[in-house]
Design an enzyme around this catalytic site. Structure first.
Site, PDB file in Angstrom:
ATOM      1  N   ASP A 198      67.818  66.721  24.825  1.00  0.00           N
ATOM      2  CA  ASP A 198      66.610  67.552  24.982  1.00  0.00           C
ATOM      3  C   ASP A 198      65.961  67.386  26.347  1.00  0.00           C
ATOM      4  O   ASP A 198      64.750  67.529  26.495  1.00  0.00           O
ATOM      5  CB  ASP A 198      65.562  67.232  23.890  1.00  0.00           C
ATOM      6  CG  ASP A 198      66.166  67.252  22.508  1.00  0.00           C
ATOM      7  OD1 ASP A 198      66.947  68.161  22.238  1.00  0.00           O
ATOM      8  OD2 ASP A 198      65.856  66.352  21.708  1.00  0.00           O
TER       9      ASP A 198
ATOM     10  N   THR B  82      66.323  71.623  14.260  1.00  0.00           N
ATOM     11  CA  THR B  82      65.787  71.167  12.979  1.00  0.00           C
ATOM     12  C   THR B  82      64.279  71.367  12.856  1.00  0.00           C
ATOM     13  O   THR B  82      63.742  71.290  11.759  1.00  0.00           O
ATOM     14  CB  THR B  82      66.041  69.655  12.836  1.00  0.00           C
ATOM     15  OG1 THR B  82      65.417  69.012  13.964  1.00  0.00           O
ATOM     16  CG2 THR B  82      67.520  69.325  12.832  1.00  0.00           C
TER      17      THR B  82
ATOM     18  N   THR C  40      59.116  72.844  36.998  1.00  0.00           N
ATOM     19  CA  THR C  40      57.665  72.900  36.761  1.00  0.00           C
ATOM     20  C   THR C  40      57.293  73.849  35.627  1.00  0.00           C
ATOM     21  O   THR C  40      56.149  74.285  35.538  1.00  0.00           O
ATOM     22  CB  THR C  40      56.958  73.366  38.051  1.00  0.00           C
ATOM     23  OG1 THR C  40      57.529  74.636  38.420  1.00  0.00           O
ATOM     24  CG2 THR C  40      57.124  72.375  39.189  1.00  0.00           C
TER      25      THR C  40
ATOM     26  N   ALA D 203      72.569  70.404  17.878  1.00  0.00           N
ATOM     27  CA  ALA D 203      71.444  70.287  18.807  1.00  0.00           C
ATOM     28  C   ALA D 203      71.297  71.641  19.469  1.00  0.00           C
ATOM     29  O   ALA D 203      72.209  72.469  19.413  1.00  0.00           O
ATOM     30  CB  ALA D 203      71.707  69.207  19.845  1.00  0.00           C
TER      31      ALA D 203
ATOM     32  N   HIS E  93      69.790  74.157  22.825  1.00  0.00           N
ATOM     33  CA  HIS E  93      69.285  74.288  24.189  1.00  0.00           C
ATOM     34  C   HIS E  93      68.307  75.450  24.190  1.00  0.00           C
ATOM     35  O   HIS E  93      68.670  76.558  23.799  1.00  0.00           O
ATOM     36  CB  HIS E  93      70.411  74.625  25.163  1.00  0.00           C
ATOM     37  CG  HIS E  93      71.500  73.609  25.181  1.00  0.00           C
ATOM     38  ND1 HIS E  93      71.306  72.337  25.633  1.00  0.00           N
ATOM     39  CD2 HIS E  93      72.784  73.686  24.810  1.00  0.00           C
ATOM     40  CE1 HIS E  93      72.441  71.676  25.537  1.00  0.00           C
ATOM     41  NE2 HIS E  93      73.350  72.466  25.030  1.00  0.00           N
ATOM     42  N   THR E  94      67.086  75.198  24.647  1.00  0.00           N
ATOM     43  CA  THR E  94      66.095  76.277  24.696  1.00  0.00           C
ATOM     44  C   THR E  94      66.153  76.932  26.061  1.00  0.00           C
ATOM     45  O   THR E  94      66.117  76.248  27.081  1.00  0.00           O
ATOM     46  CB  THR E  94      64.687  75.711  24.457  1.00  0.00           C
ATOM     47  OG1 THR E  94      64.745  74.887  23.308  1.00  0.00           O
ATOM     48  CG2 THR E  94      63.678  76.823  24.264  1.00  0.00           C
TER      49      THR E  94
HETATM   50  P1  GDP Z   1      68.470  70.651  26.207  1.00  0.00           P
HETATM   51  O1  GDP Z   1      69.088  70.468  24.879  1.00  0.00           O
HETATM   52  O2  GDP Z   1      68.731  69.513  27.137  1.00  0.00           O
HETATM   53  O3  GDP Z   1      68.808  71.975  26.816  1.00  0.00           O
HETATM   54  O4  GDP Z   1      66.881  70.620  26.013  1.00  0.00           O
HETATM   55  P2  GDP Z   1      65.999  71.419  24.922  1.00  0.00           P
HETATM   56  O5  GDP Z   1      66.073  72.849  25.186  1.00  0.00           O
HETATM   57  O6  GDP Z   1      66.317  70.933  23.550  1.00  0.00           O
HETATM   58  O7  GDP Z   1      64.554  70.824  25.254  1.00  0.00           O
HETATM   59  C1  GDP Z   1      63.949  70.983  26.473  1.00  0.00           C
HETATM   60  C2  GDP Z   1      62.600  71.657  26.241  1.00  0.00           C
HETATM   61  O8  GDP Z   1      61.875  71.625  27.451  1.00  0.00           O
HETATM   62  C3  GDP Z   1      62.698  73.118  25.882  1.00  0.00           C
HETATM   63  O9  GDP Z   1      61.609  73.452  25.052  1.00  0.00           O
HETATM   64  C4  GDP Z   1      62.583  73.816  27.226  1.00  0.00           C
HETATM   65  O10 GDP Z   1      62.115  75.151  27.131  1.00  0.00           O
HETATM   66  C5  GDP Z   1      61.579  72.952  27.884  1.00  0.00           C
HETATM   67  N1  GDP Z   1      61.625  72.854  29.344  1.00  0.00           N
HETATM   68  C6  GDP Z   1      62.692  72.739  30.188  1.00  0.00           C
HETATM   69  N2  GDP Z   1      62.259  72.535  31.458  1.00  0.00           N
HETATM   70  C7  GDP Z   1      60.891  72.517  31.403  1.00  0.00           C
HETATM   71  C8  GDP Z   1      59.867  72.304  32.366  1.00  0.00           C
HETATM   72  O11 GDP Z   1      60.101  72.070  33.532  1.00  0.00           O
HETATM   73  N3  GDP Z   1      58.565  72.345  31.911  1.00  0.00           N
HETATM   74  C9  GDP Z   1      58.246  72.570  30.609  1.00  0.00           C
HETATM   75  N4  GDP Z   1      56.971  72.586  30.256  1.00  0.00           N
HETATM   76  N5  GDP Z   1      59.188  72.746  29.667  1.00  0.00           N
HETATM   77  C10 GDP Z   1      60.486  72.715  30.062  1.00  0.00           C
END
Ligand code: GDP
Length: 430
Positions: A12, A304, A416, A38, A40-41
Site C-alpha cells: 500500500d 477488504t 503530493t 491486494a 492498487h488505487t
Molecule cells: P499500492 O498497492 O502500493 O498501489 O497502494 P494502494 O493503492 O493500496 O494505497 C496507496 C493509497 O495512497 C491509495 O489510496 C492512493 O490513492 C494513495 N496515494 C498514492 N500517492 C499519494 C499521495 O502522494 N498523496 C496522497 N494523499 N495519497 C496518495
C-alpha cells in the site's frame, strides 16, 4: 530495458500510482507475483479505480499488459475487473495472460477460510483469497496451469488428483463438505471460454520485446516486509514481493532489470494480523487521525476495506526494505498527508534488549523491538498537488533529506497527492 516498481514496506505504498504514471513512457507492464488479495488505487482522468489483478498500465492504449506466470490467477475476478473498467469508460486494454500462470481455484479460497477459522486467535490475518493454499499447491506440484485448460483429459486428471487431496483435508481436518470435481470441471470449462481471448506465450513475447529495445515495467504487489524469505515471516504473503522475483514471475533476464524503483510512504501503514510486529505504530486518537487523513480516502484496504494500522516513518524497516529490493531510486508518496502536524517523529532505531540497532532484525527479535524516535519540525501547511519540488516548504524538504540520509537510497520522486499529475521530481543527494 526493464524497470521494477516495488514496495519497500508492508504494501500500500502507492505503487499503482507510480506505475500508472510511468506506464505513459513504457511499452509493457507486467504483474509478476501475488493475486487479487491486494489492490492498487489509481486516480486519473477516467476516475478512481482499485485494480487487483490487472496491471496498472491498462489505462493507456499503447501499453501491453501482462499477467505473468508468477501470478495467482483468479479468472472470474480478472474478467469482472475488465468489465468494471469498461463500465467506467476505459477502452478495452491490450492484455496477455501467461499460458504458464496457475489457476486460483475455489477450493483454495475455501481452504484459506477454513484454516483461518481453525487457527482462531493465532490466524495470520489472511484476506481469505486463497493465496497461501494456491502457492502451497504450486510448489507441491498439484497446481493447474492456464495451458491445462486447453487439454481436457489432462485437466480432468489433474483436477481429480488435486480434489482427492483437498477432500481428505476438508472432511477430516475441517469437518466441511467435500468439493464436487464434476461441478468444478464444468466451472473450469466455462472459465476457459472467458480467459481464452487473452492467453498467450508471454515468455517469448517478453524476450522478443527486449530484443526490440522495448521498455518493460514490472509491477510488484505488497512490499519487502511481506516477502516469505526476507520479510517478517510468517506474517508474510506466500509469493516473493521482491524485484528479483520478476526474473521468474515475469520471465525477464536478471541482467535486464536496470532500474528498481522502491516506493515508500511518508509515514507507515500495515495490513494483516494485529499480532504482526509494527514497531513505529501510532495508536489512539493520534493514530485515528493519521488513518483518517492518509491515502486518498483514509488508510483502509483497497480490497477488504479493513482499517490499516498506521505509524511514523520507519527508517530501519525502509532502509532494509530498499536494500533487499536493490533500489536504484525511491519514490516517496503521501508527503501531503503530514501537512497537519507541528512536529513529526521518525523512527531511527530499534531498542532490542537494551541495545539500539539500525539493522532490521529477524522476527523473534523484532517482536521485542521498541522504537527510538527523532522528532523533526513539521511544515504545517497544505502542499497537496504541488508539482515543483523546490517550492515545497523548507521543513518538508528537510524531512525528505533526513529520510534519504537514513534509508541510504536516493529519493527522486516525491508525491503530493493521489492523482497522476500530483508529483514532484527531486535531485537526490546520495
Ligand atoms: P499500492 O498497492 O502500493 O498501489 O497502494 P494502494 O493503492 O493500496 O494505497 C496507496 C493509497 O495512497 C491509495 O489510496 C492512493 O490513492 C494513495 N496515494 C498514492 N500517492 C499519494 C499521495 O502522494 N498523496 C496522497 N494523499 N495519497 C496518495
Amino acid at each position: 530495458m526493464v524497470k521494477a516498481i516495488v514496495g519497500a514496506n508492508w504494501g500500500d505504498e502507492g505503487k499503482g500510482k507510480i506505475t500508472d504514471l510511468l506506464a505513459r513512457q513504457s511499452d509493457i507492464v507486467i504483474r509478476f507475483q501475488g493475486g487479487a488479495n491486494a489492490g492498487h488505487t489509481i486516480i486519473n482522468d477516467y476516475g478512481r479505480f482499485a485494480l487487483h489483478t490487472l496491471p496498472s498500465g491498462v489505462f493507456y492504449s499503447h501499453v501491453t499488459n501482462i499477467i505473468g506466470n508468477g501470478v495467482a490467477l483468479d479468472i472470474a475476478k480478472l474478467a469482472d475487473e475488465l468489465e468494471q473498467l469498461q463500465a467506467q469508460g476505459v477502452p478495452a486494454p491490450r492484455l496477455i495472460v501467461s499460458d504458464r500462470a496457475q489457476l486460483l481455484m475455489p477450493y483454495h479460497v475455501l481452504q484459506d477460510t477454513y484454516e483461518e477459522q481453525r487457527l482462531g486467535g493465532r490466524a495470520f490475518g489472511s484476506t481469505k483469497s486463497g493465496i497461501a493454499p494456491f502457492y502451497s499447491d504450486k510448489y507441491a506440484k498439484t497446481g493447474i496451469q492456464v495451458c491445462d485448460l486447453f487439454d481436457t483429459p489432462r485437466l480432468q486428471q489433474r483436477l481429480t488428483t488435486a480434489v482427492e487431496l483437498k477432500n481428505v483435508l476438508f472432511a477430516h481436518l475441517y469437518h466441511k463438505p467435500p468439493v464436487d470435481p464434476n461441478q468444478l470441471m464444468e466451472q473450469l470449462l466455462s472459465l476457459r471460454e472467458r480467459v481464452c481471448p487473452w492467453v498467450g506465450n508471454t515468455v517469448t513475447f517478453v524476450h522478443d520485446a527486449l530484443k526490440q529495445g522495448k521498455t518493460i515495467l514490472l509491477e510488484g504487489q505488497l512490499g519487502s516486509m511481506k516477502d516469505p524469505d526476507l520479510g517478517i515471516f510468517p506474517m508474510t504473503t506466500s509469493s516473493h514481493t521482491l524485484a528479483g522475483y520478476g526474473c521468474v514471475g515475469a520471465c525477464v533476464p536478471p541482467t535486464a532489470i536496470q532500474d528498481v524503483i522502491s516506493v515508500t510512504k511518508a509515514y507507515s501503514s500495515c495490513v494483516g494480523s494485529s499480532a504482526e510486529p509494527f514497531v513505529s505504530e501510532l495508536t489512539g486518537p493520534a493514530g485515528n487521525e493519521l488513518r483518517r487523513r492518509g491515502g486518498d480516502k483514509g488508510e483502509f484496504g483497497a480490497t477488504t476495506g479493513r482499517p490499516r494500522r498506521v505509524g511514523w516513518f520507519d527508517t530501519v524497516a525502509t532502509k532494509y526494505g530498499c536494500m533487499v529490493q536493490g533500489a536504484t531510486q525511491v519514490a516517496l508518496t503521501c508527503l501531503d498527508v503530514l501537512g497537519y502536524l507541528e512536529e513529526i517523529p521518525v523512527c531511527t532505531g530499534y531498542e532490542i534488549d537494551g541495545q539500539v540497532t539500525r539493522s532490521f532484525p529477524t522476527t523473534p527479535a523484532l517482536m521485542r523491538a521498541k522504537p527510538v524516535f527523532t522528532t523533526l519540525p513539521g511544515w504545517n501547511c497544505d502542499i497537496r498537488g504541488c508539482t515543483d519540488y523546490s517550492s515545497l516548504p523548507k521543513n518538508a524538504q528537510a524531512y525528505v533529506d533526513f529520510l534519504e540520509q537514513h534509508i541510504d537510497a536516493p529519493i527522486t520522486m516525491v508525491s503530493t497527492g493521489p492523482r497522476r499529475e500530483e508529483m514532484t521530481y527531486r535531485t537526490a543527494r546520495l
